[in-house]
Design a protein around this motif. Structure first.
Motif, PDB file in Angstrom:
ATOM      1  N   GLN A 112      14.216 -14.024   6.406  1.00 44.87           N
ATOM      2  CA  GLN A 112      13.063 -13.566   5.645  1.00 44.87           C
ATOM      3  C   GLN A 112      12.415 -12.400   6.381  1.00 44.87           C
ATOM      4  N   GLN A 113      11.959 -11.407   5.624  1.00 36.54           N
ATOM      5  CA  GLN A 113      11.320 -10.243   6.228  1.00 36.54           C
ATOM      6  C   GLN A 113       9.868 -10.132   5.789  1.00 36.54           C
ATOM      7  N   GLN A 114       9.034  -9.658   6.712  1.00 40.06           N
ATOM      8  CA  GLN A 114       7.642  -9.355   6.381  1.00 40.06           C
ATOM      9  C   GLN A 114       7.571  -8.244   5.339  1.00 40.06           C
ATOM     10  N   ASN A 115       8.313  -7.170   5.590  1.00 34.84           N
ATOM     11  CA  ASN A 115       8.441  -6.086   4.629  1.00 34.84           C
ATOM     12  C   ASN A 115       9.853  -6.157   4.069  1.00 34.84           C
ATOM     13  N   GLN A 116       9.975  -6.696   2.876  1.00 32.48           N
ATOM     14  CA  GLN A 116      11.289  -6.977   2.282  1.00 32.48           C
ATOM     15  C   GLN A 116      11.351  -6.296   0.921  1.00 32.48           C
ATOM     16  N   VAL A 117      12.085  -5.189   0.836  1.00 37.79           N
ATOM     17  CA  VAL A 117      12.078  -4.386  -0.382  1.00 37.79           C
ATOM     18  C   VAL A 117      13.336  -4.593  -1.212  1.00 37.79           C
ATOM     19  N   ALA A 118      14.247  -5.433  -0.745  1.00 41.00           N
ATOM     20  CA  ALA A 118      15.440  -5.800  -1.501  1.00 41.00           C
ATOM     21  C   ALA A 118      16.000  -7.078  -0.908  1.00 41.00           C
ATOM     22  N   ALA A 146       0.194 -10.075   0.387  1.00 41.90           N
ATOM     23  CA  ALA A 146       1.205  -9.022   0.407  1.00 41.90           C
ATOM     24  C   ALA A 146       1.315  -8.393  -0.975  1.00 41.90           C
ATOM     25  N   LEU A 147       1.888  -7.194  -1.029  1.00 44.51           N
ATOM     26  CA  LEU A 147       2.203  -6.554  -2.301  1.00 44.51           C
ATOM     27  C   LEU A 147       3.450  -7.212  -2.870  1.00 44.51           C
ATOM     28  N   ASP A 148       3.319  -7.796  -4.049  1.00 47.01           N
ATOM     29  CA  ASP A 148       4.454  -8.439  -4.730  1.00 47.01           C
ATOM     30  C   ASP A 148       5.205  -7.344  -5.497  1.00 47.01           C
ATOM     31  N   THR A 167      18.611  -1.717   2.206  1.00 43.74           N
ATOM     32  CA  THR A 167      17.837  -2.941   2.060  1.00 43.74           C
ATOM     33  C   THR A 167      16.542  -2.952   2.853  1.00 43.74           C
ATOM     34  N   PHE A 168      16.521  -2.286   4.010  1.00 43.27           N
ATOM     35  CA  PHE A 168      15.389  -2.404   4.909  1.00 43.27           C
ATOM     36  C   PHE A 168      14.520  -1.162   4.877  1.00 43.27           C
ATOM     37  N   THR A 169      13.215  -1.365   5.080  1.00 45.53           N
ATOM     38  CA  THR A 169      12.330  -0.235   5.305  1.00 45.53           C
ATOM     39  C   THR A 169      12.442   0.193   6.764  1.00 45.53           C
ATOM     40  N   PHE A 196       1.365 -14.445   0.107  1.00 41.83           N
ATOM     41  CA  PHE A 196       2.700 -14.138   0.623  1.00 41.83           C
ATOM     42  C   PHE A 196       3.758 -15.112   0.085  1.00 41.83           C
ATOM     43  N   GLY A 197       3.420 -16.391   0.009  1.00 38.79           N
ATOM     44  CA  GLY A 197       4.394 -17.388  -0.421  1.00 38.79           C
ATOM     45  C   GLY A 197       4.859 -17.237  -1.847  1.00 38.79           C
ATOM     46  N   THR A 198       4.106 -16.496  -2.671  1.00 45.35           N
ATOM     47  CA  THR A 198       4.503 -16.300  -4.067  1.00 45.35           C
ATOM     48  C   THR A 198       5.428 -15.107  -4.235  1.00 45.35           C
ATOM     49  N   THR A 199       5.604 -14.304  -3.175  1.00 46.42           N
ATOM     50  CA  THR A 199       6.393 -13.082  -3.267  1.00 46.42           C
ATOM     51  C   THR A 199       7.818 -13.316  -2.787  1.00 46.42           C
ATOM     52  N   LYS A 200       8.757 -12.580  -3.356  1.00 50.99           N
ATOM     53  CA  LYS A 200      10.147 -12.616  -2.888  1.00 50.99           C
ATOM     54  C   LYS A 200      10.580 -11.234  -2.386  1.00 50.99           C
ATOM     55  N   LEU A 201      10.095 -10.177  -3.017  1.00 53.00           N
ATOM     56  CA  LEU A 201      10.137  -8.831  -2.441  1.00 53.00           C
ATOM     57  C   LEU A 201       8.694  -8.442  -2.174  1.00 53.00           C
ATOM     58  N   ARG A 202       8.449  -7.803  -1.010  1.00 53.26           N
ATOM     59  CA  ARG A 202       7.051  -7.656  -0.616  1.00 53.26           C
ATOM     60  C   ARG A 202       6.863  -6.572   0.451  1.00 53.26           C
ATOM     61  N   ILE A 203       5.633  -6.116   0.563  1.00 54.20           N
ATOM     62  CA  ILE A 203       5.153  -5.424   1.752  1.00 54.20           C
ATOM     63  C   ILE A 203       4.007  -6.274   2.298  1.00 54.20           C
ATOM     64  N   GLY A 204       4.178  -6.756   3.530  1.00 55.39           N
ATOM     65  CA  GLY A 204       3.168  -7.608   4.145  1.00 55.39           C
ATOM     66  C   GLY A 204       2.460  -6.953   5.314  1.00 55.39           C
ATOM     67  N   GLU A 205       2.962  -5.779   5.754  1.00 55.04           N
ATOM     68  CA  GLU A 205       2.320  -5.022   6.829  1.00 55.04           C
ATOM     69  C   GLU A 205       2.226  -3.568   6.373  1.00 55.04           C
ATOM     70  N   PHE A 206       1.001  -3.068   6.248  1.00 54.66           N
ATOM     71  CA  PHE A 206       0.739  -1.771   5.634  1.00 54.66           C
ATOM     72  C   PHE A 206       0.264  -0.744   6.643  1.00 54.66           C
ATOM     73  N   PRO A 207       0.722   0.513   6.491  1.00 57.04           N
ATOM     74  CA  PRO A 207       0.021   1.611   7.161  1.00 57.04           C
ATOM     75  C   PRO A 207      -1.331   1.810   6.494  1.00 57.04           C
ATOM     76  N   THR A 208      -2.208   2.524   7.144  1.00 56.02           N
ATOM     77  CA  THR A 208      -3.564   2.678   6.617  1.00 56.02           C
ATOM     78  C   THR A 208      -3.937   4.146   6.436  1.00 56.02           C
ATOM     79  N   PHE A 209      -4.970   4.367   5.581  1.00 52.23           N
ATOM     80  CA  PHE A 209      -5.573   5.690   5.397  1.00 52.23           C
ATOM     81  C   PHE A 209      -7.037   5.460   5.031  1.00 52.23           C
ATOM     82  N   LYS A 210      -7.813   6.510   4.959  1.00 47.78           N
ATOM     83  CA  LYS A 210      -9.205   6.422   4.550  1.00 47.78           C
ATOM     84  C   LYS A 210      -9.374   7.076   3.192  1.00 47.78           C
ATOM     85  N   ALA A 211      -9.799   6.271   2.201  1.00 51.08           N
ATOM     86  CA  ALA A 211      -9.933   6.801   0.845  1.00 51.08           C
ATOM     87  C   ALA A 211     -10.999   7.871   0.768  1.00 51.08           C
ATOM     88  N   SER A 212     -12.006   7.805   1.625  1.00 51.37           N
ATOM     89  CA  SER A 212     -13.102   8.799   1.581  1.00 51.37           C
ATOM     90  C   SER A 212     -12.909   9.839   2.663  1.00 51.37           C
TER      91      SER A 212
END
Length: 641
Positions: free
Chosen positions: A346-352, A522-524, A602-604, A625-641
């Motif tokens: 299982q991967q934290q960031n799993q895109v396939a 995570a992003l599903d 398969t991997f980011t 996280f448990g509801t996702t099968k493909l996901r991003i669970g660790e994100f880079p960040t930015f400032k919207a403002s």
């Protein structure tokens, strides 16, 4: 997935290789047994008999989904545990060694907790087969479990006969191999159960066997020393100890070694070393989903890589907090919602989730990595091993204090339990809750006499309160993680409110993971599904490939995280709850698209450290996280403002 299930095991593969994988959930779960006053140091808390804690509400439904899925049907068709193969003599006995024992270790508590007569009949037939095939020397094949005190007359003598054989072999330097030497602690726990409950005058042999196992096994107190512990992926490091000590599953098993030896050494240093090992493991290899990373061997912190017993012995709430996170995040994330297909890595960031042969471990399927032949021995661990998590979590949700004066609720969720405390005080407890999909728990207690009811208040709770019998709520003020509540005789209601704030966890490359309460978010990623293959006898046991159909290359602004608590229809959660779009909880966040490459098909790659937005900001919805099968669970960040 190996690491997930092994965090819940009471005992697993132990002495002399898989052939004698003995007595897992074992007779330690006999109804109504109280330990004798022995030479072993007591645990902080005592487990309740198997069946004394039952799942209710959504948690019972989750166990039903498992029983109706792959786990509950392996006995019908899967070669390594199907009863039609039992009578094959030697050819089946090799399956019995590993596959049968793992299957048995998960299905006995499943059958008992669901009161499923079919599963109970299957496991009883298995037990009878094993005991009927003990040879004259005392040799036993697989491990056994049971929740029926009437079976003690049959099982205990068989165990003592095996212990005598094991003791003599240890003194002669026989029966030890690499896997044995890492998992000796499991056999020690079994021996301690016999010593506590059924010593039968064999205390000296039992104690001597415990000590021999430690001195012939791998030195976990040295493995867990900070100077020796690996601080990152281990594939290019030199292990000062046998290589299998850095194997993911063995590491989980080894966490129990020093608490088990403390019971006869009485050395505080054993508990200190175990606690330090726990902290090092999650500091250098931990994942936001609760588990630690091990692509077979310890894998460090990168997102692109894929104890209840400790709490009962040591009493530190950090163990229970971690187990709850694992259960409600990592465990369901590695299974399809209907639990017919499972993933090996299982991967934290799993895109396939695709066939990467070699390896095949990224797909969701029947056998995504094992069985496999290793050194001419077929390893059959994982399909049969995966159902242990949920029943072991449920069974350890309540304990009693060592003096048996109080009931302690260790894990939060919908349960019911009954226990007879000291002085014949009969207590029943029912917990009505949607937790972790709600902050509210309504606890009904009925007691023959007044006692102190203790409930764990997790470390992530902010502003928790409790109210007794409708009185004004009081702030929770736990001591060592436990809130004590004086309960009078008769019926009592306790209303817990355990809110939490959104929290950020710093991850490598400046990325962040998002938590609220026990849930990691995570992003599903939306996906398509392709069936790669199906089992000829059971087409529901299919290998599935998942391919992303939506964008996943985002940076998020942590300052814009907002929690949303929906209300389930009719007050009930959908079934199965751990699948896309079914959770009533969500977190929204402002995000912008960024350049973020794939490392192959398969991997980011690792999250970019200072990403630039490549388009306008948008609102993302994050799911548990448990509801996702493909996901991003660790994100880079930015400032919207």
């Amino acid at each position: 997935m190996n690491q997930v299930t092994s965090m819940f095991r009471d005992t697993t593969s132990a002495f002399m290789g898989y052939r004698s994988v003995i007595v897992s959930t074992l007779l330690s779960l006999l109804v109504g047994i109280v330990p004798q006053d022995t030479g072993l140091a007591p645990k902080k808390f005592l487990s309740l008999p198997l069946g004394a804690v039952k799942p209710t509400g959504w948690l019972r439904d989750q166990l039903l989904v498992q029983a109706n899925g792959l786990a509950g049907h392996e006995h019908d068709f899967y070669d390594y545990v199907a009863q039609s193969d039992w009578i094959g003599g030697d050819s089946y006995y090799s399956n019995l060694e590993e596959a049968g024992s793992y299957w048995f270790n998960g299905m006995v508590p499943t059958g008992v907790l669901l009161n499923d007569s079919t599963i109970q009949s299957q496991t009883l037939q298995f037990l009878d087969y094993v005991l009927d095939h003990q040879d004259s020397t005392g040799w036993l094949g697989p491990e056994m479990v049971e929740a029926d005190a009437t079976l003690a007359e049959k099982v205990v003598p068989a165990l003592h006969k095996f212990v005598a054989l094991a003791n003599s072999m240890l003194h002669e330097g026989q029966g030890l191999e690499d896997w044995t030497k890492t998992r000796w602690e499991d056999f020690v726990i079994v021996l301690q159960w016999l010593y506590d409950f059924y010593p039968d005058g064999q205390e000296d042999v039992l104690m001597d066997t415990m000590k021999m196992l430690k001195w012939t096994g791998d030195p976990w107190e040295q493995v867990f020393a900070e100077a020796n512990f690996p601080k990152g992926p281990v594939e290019h490091l030199s292990n000062p100890f046998p290589v299998l000590t850095w194997h993911g599953v063995n590491m989980a098993e080894g966490l129990k070694a020093l608490p088990s030896t403390f019971r006869y050494t009485h050395n505080q240093s054993d508990l200190d070393a175990a606690s330090l090992g726990w902290d090092l493991l999650f500091r250098y290899h931990g994942r936001p989903s609760g588990i630690y990373a091990a692509d077979e061997y310890l894998a460090g912190l990168e997102a692109v890589r894929g104890g209840s017993y400790l709490y009962q012995v040591i009493g530190d709430p950090k163990f229970a907090d971690r187990v709850e996170r694992i259960t409600y995040n990592a465990l369901p994330a590695t299974l399809t919602g209907d639990m017919w297909s499972r993933q090996y890595l299982q991967q934290q960031n799993q895109v396939a989730a695709k066939n990467m042969t070699p390896p095949y471990s990224n797909v969701f399927g029947l056998e995504p990595n094992y069985p496999a032949s290793i050194d001419s021995v077929v390893r059959r661990c994982c399909t049969v091993n995966h159902p242990q998590g949920w029943p072991k979590f449920i069974s350890n949700a309540f304990v009693t204090t060592a003096d048996q004066q109080s009931v302690v609720q260790v894990y939060l969720g919908p349960f019911s339990t009954s226990a007879t405390l000291a002085g014949g005080n009969k207590v029943t407890v029912t917990v009505d809750t949607l937790y972790p999909f709600s902050d509210a728990l309504n606890i009904s207690v009925n007691a023959g006499k007044s006692f102190t009811y203790s409930v764990r208040i997790p470390s992530w709770v902010t502003g928790g309160t409790f109210a007794v019998n409708g009185e004004q709520a009081k702030p929770a003020a736990p001591s060592n993680g436990l809130q004590g509540i004086l309960v009078p005789d008769g019926a009592t209601t306790i209303n817990l409110n355990l809110p939490a704030q959104i929290s950020l966890e710093s991850r490598p490359h400046g990325s962040v993971a998002i938590h609220r309460g026990p849930l990691h978010y995570a992003l599903d990623i939306p996906r398509t599904q392709r069936i790669l293959t199906q089992n000829a006898q059971e087409p529901r046991a299919a290998d599935l490939q998942f391919t992303a159909t939506g964008n996943w290359q985002y940076a998020i602004d942590p300052d814009t995280l907002t929690f949303h608590a929906g209300t389930p229809t009719g007050g009930r959660l959908p079934s199965p709850i751990f699948d896309s779009g079914l959770s009533p909880l969500a977190i929204t966040v402002m995000a912008c698209p960024i350049d973020w490459d794939l490392a192959g098909d398969t991997f980011t790659t690792s999250p970019p450290t200072t990403p630039a937005c490549t388009g306008p900001a948008t609102n993302l919805t994050l799911s548990p996280f448990g509801t996702t099968k493909l996901r991003i669970g660790e994100f880079p960040t930015f400032k919207a403002s």
